[in-house]
Design an enzyme around this catalytic site. Structure first.
Site, PDB file in Angstrom:
ATOM      1  N   ASP A 159       0.824  -1.209   0.000  1.00 34.77           N
ATOM      2  CA  ASP A 159       0.000   0.000   0.000  1.00 34.77           C
ATOM      3  C   ASP A 159       0.861   1.263   0.000  1.00 34.77           C
ATOM      4  O   ASP A 159       1.495   1.598   1.000  1.00 34.77           O
ATOM      5  CB  ASP A 159      -0.901  -0.027   1.246  1.00 34.77           C
ATOM      6  CG  ASP A 159      -1.897   1.113   1.270  1.00 34.77           C
ATOM      7  OD1 ASP A 159      -2.119   1.734   0.208  1.00 34.77           O
ATOM      8  OD2 ASP A 159      -2.457   1.389   2.341  1.00 34.77           O
ATOM      9  N   ASP A 191      -2.176   5.605  -5.277  1.00 41.14           N
ATOM     10  CA  ASP A 191      -2.427   4.694  -4.159  1.00 41.14           C
ATOM     11  C   ASP A 191      -2.644   3.254  -4.626  1.00 41.14           C
ATOM     12  O   ASP A 191      -3.723   2.892  -5.082  1.00 41.14           O
ATOM     13  CB  ASP A 191      -3.644   5.189  -3.378  1.00 41.14           C
ATOM     14  CG  ASP A 191      -3.896   4.370  -2.128  1.00 41.14           C
ATOM     15  OD1 ASP A 191      -3.047   3.526  -1.777  1.00 41.14           O
ATOM     16  OD2 ASP A 191      -4.944   4.586  -1.485  1.00 41.14           O
TER      17      ASP A 191
END
Ligand SMILES: *[C@@H]1O[C@H](CO)[C@@H](O)[C@H](O)[C@H]1NC(C)=O
Ligand SMILES: *[C@@H]1O[C@H](CO)[C@@H](O)[C@H](O)[C@H]1NC(C)=O
Ligand SMILES: *[C@@H]1O[C@H](CO)[C@@H](O)[C@H](O)[C@H]1NC(C)=O
Ligand SMILES: *[C@@H]1O[C@H](CO)[C@@H](O)[C@H](O)[C@H]1NC(C)=O
Ligand SMILES: *[C@@H]1O[C@H](CO)[C@@H](O)[C@H](O)[C@H]1NC(C)=O
Ligand SMILES: *[C@@H]1O[C@H](CO)[C@@H](O)[C@H](O)[C@H]1NC(C)=O
Ligand SMILES: *[C@@H]1O[C@H](CO)[C@@H](O)[C@H](O)[C@H]1NC(C)=O
Ligand SMILES: *[C@@H]1O[C@H](CO)[C@@H](O)[C@H](O)[C@H]1NC(C)=O
Length: 462
Positions: free
Chosen positions: A73, A271
């Site tokens: 992430d 992201d």
């Protein structure tokens, strides 16, 4: 941050998974043993498993090592595991609600486990899931890079199904007392020379992508890697997230004529932990109109999907073009096939009125959000992205999906930033204009053209 839409969860149900092992792509070793032992491993690579809900790395934690599958992430910084005793993994009712649980960590079986802050770990993600527990120190090994000690979270309560590997800025760890995150630790413990890594997510249909710490791989992209400054956080005036200026978005195919515009910028977060792409209404309204999409996400009773005609995928030249940092910045093309997904179980869906037969209804990988502007996996799969936390930059180039060769360039400690390297890889379809080339550069091919340039309005704050 990560968002898992209904689409992603549906896709996940059909995913097939292959377990992968880390690949060490270090160049030929040095001359003698003592020197080799002292020599910094300037870069190393870790394979990522693509499970469609996201990208996962296998990481070894503790002594003896316990292998944990972690969600990679870029939108967060904490590295954390699910405790063997975590509520989610021991309660079927919770699993019915939040999904089945993945690898857990048994602290009692690691001789190097050290508790650090009791009840100090708590994290909440944008999609509403979260986790809480302690901070601990232990060894962690990823892609052959062995960190003796690293501070991580261990969750005893979690609504998040899997362990997380946050690769963001240390400024963003969730602890009361700050500590070095993974990328800082890799630098501190001499594994990389500069706090940078490259992420190549690869094709949606392929089983793996890679994360390459400390370097970049010119075989995985075409064109020139172009750098962009990261936008500092408004309130703290510190750079703590991978936010860049998106200056235009265009829907294009080979038949359309160019219309130009030079709009203001929208700050977007890159992201990898987010499955879809979320853009403000000022942009999505134009994309949806161009694609004759029907937005069924705006009401509680809606399906959560943006419907488009599956047949749009038949136009191989149809793509979305994202331009960053103005006209000379990076331009990334996302082909329609990577944006439009089948809907499983169409019979069960209560469709709104659609301008195409419901039998041809597909789901679009872009949705409207007027607060959080995020370029997730439905953008990132088309881009080769180098994240540089030392120089507060990212660099982007058009990704080559399914590339099999490798040519790794180390990012030197003394460098002023990410090198403007040229891609050396080649695409499979060699007589077509490579996607992502500006129209003027697509020599010989039919003149590709922009339909509409869409980003407009004031600078919006995340
Ligand atoms: C991939 O995701 C699906 C759905 O969540 C899951 O059933 C499957 O076990 C996953 N594969 C692996 C290897 O984790
Ligand atoms: C945390 O999990 C434990 C069981 O592991 C449970 O007793 C407790 O109620 C949970 N706490 C919260 C806030 O959900
Ligand atoms: C499982 O979780 C549910 C929902 O939080 C809770 O009501 C139930 O008591 C839990 N069951 C056990 C055995 O802990
Ligand atoms: C845990 O590791 C951090 C570095 O990540 C270090 O600063 C700290 O002193 C360690 N704490 C303990 C109790 O070992
Ligand atoms: C990449 O490979 C997968 C099969 O592994 C294939 O389905 C896909 O079409 C390929 N993508 C490109 C861009 O060649
Ligand atoms: C982003 O765009 C805004 C508006 O055009 C501009 O003021 C700002 O300087 C840009 N920031 C960066 C880091 O390029
Ligand atoms: C923000 O920080 C930069 C240096 O990192 C400085 O040049 C600038 O003046 C600061 N801006 C404000 C508004 O404090
Ligand atoms: C990359 O290619 C461009 C021309 O396409 C050239 O001008 C530039 O010097 C090259 N950069 C490097 C680092 O080789």
């Amino acid at each position: 941050m990560h968002l898992l839409s209904s689409l992603a969860l549906l896709l996940a149900a059909t995913a097939s998974a292959k377990r992968v092992v880390p690949i060490n792509i270090e160049k030929a070793p040095g001359s003698d043993l003592p020197e080799r032992r002292l020599r910094r491993r300037a870069h190393f690579e870790e394979s990522l498993e693509n499970n469609r809900t996201g990208y996962f790395a296998y990481v070894d934690i503790g002594t003896p090592p316990q292998t944990i599958k972690m969600h990679v992430d870029t939108g967060s910084t904490d590295v954390w595991v699910l405790s063997k005793t975590v509520d989610l993994c021991n309660n079927v009712t919770l699993q019915d609600e939040f999904g089945r649980c993945y690898d857990t960590f048994d602290a009692s079986k690691s001789s190097t486990f050290k508790p650090v802050v009791r009840d100090g770990f708590i994290i909440q993600y944008l999609d509403g899931t979260g986790a809480a527990g302690d901070y601990f120190n232990d060894s962690i090994n990823l892609g052959g890079a062995n960190l003796q000690s690293m501070q991580m979270g261990i969750a005893y309560n979690s609504t998040n199904q899997w362990a997380m590997m946050g690769v963001g800025f240390s400024e963003n760890v969730n602890a009361e007392t700050p500590f070095p995150g993974l990328i800082d630790q890799l630098l501190l413990q001499g594994m990389i020379g500069v706090k940078a890594y490259s992420l190549w997510l690869n094709d949606m249909e392929s089983a793996t992508g890679t994360i390459l710490f400390g370097g970049l791989d010119t075989e995985k992209f075409t064109g020139t890697l172009k750098s962009l400054p990261l936008i500092p956080d408004k309130t703290t005036n510190t750079t703590r997230e991978f936010v860049v200026n998106l200056t235009s978005v265009a829907v294009a195919n080979k038949d359309r004529t160019i219309t130009a515009s030079n709009p203001a910028a929208v700050p977007v977060l890159l992201d990898s932990g987010t499955t879809l792409t979320y853009l403000p209404g000022s942009i999505t309204s134009k994309i949806f109109a161009e694609l004759k999409a029907v937005d069924d996400t705006r009401t509680k009773s809606g399906s959560g999907d943006v419907y488009v005609d599956c047949n749009l995928r038949n136009d191989a030249s149809l793509e979305l073009r994202y331009q960053f940092g103005g006209q000379n910045g990076p331009l990334i093309s996302v082909p329609a096939v990577d944006l439009i997904f089948d809907l499983p179980g169409k019979g069960d869906i209560d469709f709104p009125i659609l301008p195409f037969p419901t039998s041809r209804a597909c789901s679009l990988g872009i949705q409207r959000d007027d607060k959080n502007f995020i370029l997730g996996d439905t953008f990132l799969r088309s881009a080769y992205v180098v994240y540089d936390l030392t120089h507060n930059q990212v660099a982007l180039a058009q990704s080559i999906q399914n590339a099999t060769n490798s040519n790794v360039i180390e990012i030197e400690a003394a460098s002023q930033g990410i090198p403007a390297a040229n891609g050396t890889g080649t695409t499979k379809k060699d007589n077509a204009a490579p996607l992502g080339m500006p129209a003027s550069a697509a020599a010989g091919a039919a003149m590709a053209a922009f339909v509409s340039l869409l980003v407009g309005g004031a600078l919006l704050v995340l």
